[in-house]
Design a protein around this motif. Structure first.
Motif, PDB file in Angstrom:
ATOM      1  N   LEU A 130       0.826  -1.199   0.000  1.00 51.67           N
ATOM      2  CA  LEU A 130       0.000   0.000   0.000  1.00 51.67           C
ATOM      3  C   LEU A 130       0.866   1.257   0.000  1.00 51.67           C
ATOM      4  O   LEU A 130       0.651   2.187  -0.789  1.00 51.67           O
ATOM      5  CB  LEU A 130      -0.941  -0.006   1.216  1.00 51.67           C
ATOM      6  CG  LEU A 130      -1.835   1.224   1.386  1.00 51.67           C
ATOM      7  CD1 LEU A 130      -2.881   1.258   0.279  1.00 51.67           C
ATOM      8  CD2 LEU A 130      -2.472   1.231   2.747  1.00 51.67           C
ATOM      9  N   VAL A 131       1.859   1.303   0.885  1.00 53.19           N
ATOM     10  CA  VAL A 131       2.736   2.466   0.967  1.00 53.19           C
ATOM     11  C   VAL A 131       3.533   2.611  -0.332  1.00 53.19           C
ATOM     12  O   VAL A 131       3.696   3.718  -0.856  1.00 53.19           O
ATOM     13  CB  VAL A 131       3.667   2.365   2.203  1.00 53.19           C
ATOM     14  CG1 VAL A 131       4.749   3.430   2.165  1.00 53.19           C
ATOM     15  CG2 VAL A 131       2.853   2.474   3.480  1.00 53.19           C
ATOM     16  N   TYR A 132       4.029   1.509  -0.886  1.00 52.59           N
ATOM     17  CA  TYR A 132       4.772   1.555  -2.151  1.00 52.59           C
ATOM     18  C   TYR A 132       3.875   2.086  -3.270  1.00 52.59           C
ATOM     19  O   TYR A 132       4.289   2.944  -4.060  1.00 52.59           O
ATOM     20  CB  TYR A 132       5.309   0.166  -2.516  1.00 52.59           C
ATOM     21  CG  TYR A 132       6.006   0.129  -3.849  1.00 52.59           C
ATOM     22  CD1 TYR A 132       7.293   0.624  -4.000  1.00 52.59           C
ATOM     23  CD2 TYR A 132       5.356  -0.365  -4.981  1.00 52.59           C
ATOM     24  CE1 TYR A 132       7.930   0.609  -5.232  1.00 52.59           C
ATOM     25  CE2 TYR A 132       5.968  -0.377  -6.209  1.00 52.59           C
ATOM     26  CZ  TYR A 132       7.255   0.108  -6.329  1.00 52.59           C
ATOM     27  OH  TYR A 132       7.869   0.101  -7.547  1.00 52.59           O
ATOM     28  N   GLY A 133       2.641   1.619  -3.346  1.00 50.26           N
ATOM     29  CA  GLY A 133       1.712   2.070  -4.381  1.00 50.26           C
ATOM     30  C   GLY A 133       1.399   3.555  -4.258  1.00 50.26           C
ATOM     31  O   GLY A 133       1.388   4.283  -5.256  1.00 50.26           O
ATOM     32  N   LEU A 134       1.135   4.020  -3.034  1.00 50.16           N
ATOM     33  CA  LEU A 134       0.863   5.438  -2.832  1.00 50.16           C
ATOM     34  C   LEU A 134       2.090   6.290  -3.168  1.00 50.16           C
ATOM     35  O   LEU A 134       1.971   7.352  -3.787  1.00 50.16           O
ATOM     36  CB  LEU A 134       0.417   5.703  -1.387  1.00 50.16           C
ATOM     37  CG  LEU A 134      -0.981   5.194  -1.014  1.00 50.16           C
ATOM     38  CD1 LEU A 134      -1.237   5.387   0.477  1.00 50.16           C
ATOM     39  CD2 LEU A 134      -2.038   5.903  -1.834  1.00 50.16           C
TER      40      LEU A 134
END
Length: 148
Positions: A130-134
């Motif tokens: 999630l953090v990587y995608g954001l």
């Protein structure tokens, strides 16, 4: 069942008290006017006797004595300095208490431990994704916005 409640309310003369203070007052008055075992009153007659009997209250002399702190006996003397056991006894007591608390712990089985570990690893992987995608989206947005 509801008939029993209705009859109980009729006997008591009022609905259940709502506040804690009202409940305490009701319990106190019920204790003071409890019928004696050999009185011979039953049912509604005893309920009427309870309602008619006045409450017993403390006299003003008793209230004054309590307010001033006088009860007829002196306050016992206290030792201001209490001796502490030596360091080794305190350490031994601490270790015994630690062991007794550890015995109360419900330790997980191997199967539970594996399950919990997998759940934690999956959750961490989802959060990293999630953090990587954001981060990827923000970088792409900033690059588009400022034309780099």
């Amino acid at each position: 069942m509801s008939e029993d409640r209705e009859q109980a309310e009729e006997r008591d003369g009022a609905a259940r008290p709502v506040t804690a203070a009202a409940r305490r007052e009701r319990r106190a008055s019920a204790r003071q006017v409890a019928p004696k075992s050999g009185s011979g009153q039953t049912g509604a007659a005893s309920a009427d006797a309870k309602a008619a009997k006045p409450k017993v209250t403390a006299t003003t002399e008793d209230e004054g004595a309590v307010a001033e702190g006088k009860k007829g006996r002196p306050t016992p003397a206290r030792d201001r300095k209490q001796k502490r056991p030596n360091v080794f006894k305190r350490l031994l007591r601490f270790l015994r208490e630690v062991v007794s608390e550890l015995r109360k712990v419900i330790w997980p089985t191997r199967k539970m431990l594996v399950t919990y570990t997998i759940v934690v690893l999956v959750f961490v992987a989802v959060m990293v994704a999630l953090v990587y995608g954001l981060d990827f989206l923000f970088v792409a947005g900033i690059s588009w916005l400022f034309g780099k």
